[in-house]
Design a protein around this motif. Structure first.
Motif, PDB file in Angstrom:
ATOM      1  N   LYS A  17      -9.796  -1.066   4.894  1.00  0.00           N
ATOM      2  CA  LYS A  17      -8.562  -0.982   4.097  1.00  0.00           C
ATOM      3  C   LYS A  17      -8.155   0.453   3.801  1.00  0.00           C
ATOM      4  CE  LYS A  17     -11.120  -1.904  -0.126  1.00  0.00           C
ATOM      5  NZ  LYS A  17     -12.408  -1.850   0.580  1.00  0.00           N
ATOM      6  N   SER A  18      -9.092   1.315   3.457  1.00  0.00           N
ATOM      7  CA  SER A  18      -8.737   2.708   3.149  1.00  0.00           C
ATOM      8  C   SER A  18      -8.242   3.436   4.389  1.00  0.00           C
ATOM      9  CB  SER A  18      -9.933   3.446   2.540  1.00  0.00           C
ATOM     10  OG  SER A  18     -10.227   2.933   1.263  1.00  0.00           O
ATOM     11  N   ALA A  21      -4.727   2.257   5.094  1.00  0.00           N
ATOM     12  CA  ALA A  21      -3.780   2.849   4.141  1.00  0.00           C
ATOM     13  C   ALA A  21      -3.536   4.320   4.459  1.00  0.00           C
ATOM     14  CB  ALA A  21      -4.301   2.684   2.718  1.00  0.00           C
ATOM     15  N   ASP A  87      -6.110   5.073  -4.127  1.00  0.00           N
ATOM     16  CA  ASP A  87      -7.345   4.450  -3.648  1.00  0.00           C
ATOM     17  C   ASP A  87      -8.410   4.614  -4.729  1.00  0.00           C
ATOM     18  OD1 ASP A  87      -9.178   3.194  -2.041  1.00  0.00           O
ATOM     19  OD2 ASP A  87      -9.127   4.683  -0.444  1.00  0.00           O
ATOM     20  N   CYS A  88      -8.756   3.595  -5.474  1.00  0.00           N
ATOM     21  CA  CYS A  88      -8.310   2.227  -5.373  1.00  0.00           C
ATOM     22  C   CYS A  88      -8.264   1.569  -6.746  1.00  0.00           C
ATOM     23  CB  CYS A  88      -9.214   1.427  -4.451  1.00  0.00           C
ATOM     24  SG  CYS A  88     -10.848   1.045  -5.118  1.00  0.00           S
ATOM     25  N   VAL A 131      -4.337   0.599  -2.687  1.00  0.00           N
ATOM     26  CA  VAL A 131      -5.504  -0.041  -2.074  1.00  0.00           C
ATOM     27  C   VAL A 131      -6.309  -0.748  -3.162  1.00  0.00           C
ATOM     28  CG1 VAL A 131      -7.658   0.358  -0.799  1.00  0.00           C
ATOM     29  CG2 VAL A 131      -5.624   1.739  -0.290  1.00  0.00           C
TER      30      VAL A 131
END
Length: 184
Positions: A17-18, A21, A87-88, A131
């Motif tokens: 996910k990071s 993003a 984040d996050c 995120v």
């Protein structure tokens, strides 16, 4: 029609996910400010995680650390033609509910922080990418504090997803579109 440009990226631990993003922020071709919500690393393993994120980010991105006042950070740096990557939410929530001093914020102060963050997103002029972890797919956890955390993160994720123009979930490094611009 929603006029804001708010992208929400969810996933489990090590889902990608990071990185996803970060790629979205880079692809925006806008100046990027990365808002880190983590507190200073308390152990070597968490320190290594933070270092890994730092090494992966482009050197020209700005960094702002906001472990508590996320709404203030967004409001401070938001501008048209700018991109903010947060984040996050998972760590931000942990900072609010489980501060290192021991006692969590009273629930009304916690809700005030969430409402202020939601208002900052609603009023944003630039592109914002948020995120968060999706941790509610497993069993109901033992312990009241853990259940509170899981429940509150689920509620927070729902609120941010509702505001977002795009929601993507990462599973095994693969992005799954949950909500696309123009489709609720």
């Amino acid at each position: 029609m929603i006029s804001r440009d708010l992208i929400f990226v969810l996933g489990g631990a090590r889902s990608g996910k990071s990185m996803h993003a970060e790629q979205l922020a880079n692809d925006s071709a806008r100046p990027v400010t990365y808002i880190a919500t983590a507190r200073v690393a308390g152990d070597a393993e968490f320190g290594a995680r933070i270092a890994h994120h730092r090494e992966r980010r482009p050197a020209h991105w700005q960094l702002l650390e906001a472990p508590i006042d996320l709404a203030g950070a967004v409001t401070q740096i938001d501008a048209p033609e700018h991109c903010i990557l947060i984040d996050c939410l998972t760590l931000w929530l942990a900072n609010l509910l489980c501060p290192p001093e021991g006692d969590g914020l009273p629930i009304d102060r916690y809700h005030a922080h969430v409402a202020a963050f939601e208002a900052a997103l609603l009023n944003a002029k630039g592109k914002i990418i948020v995120v968060s972890n999706e941790i509610g797919l497993g069993v109901v956890p033992l312990g009241a504090a853990t259940r509170l955390y899981v429940d509150e993160l689920g509620r927070l994720n729902q609120r941010i997803a509702a505001l977002s123009t795009q929601v993507t979930m990462l599973v095994a490094g693969l992005p799954l579109a949950l909500k696309t611009a123009g489709r609720a």
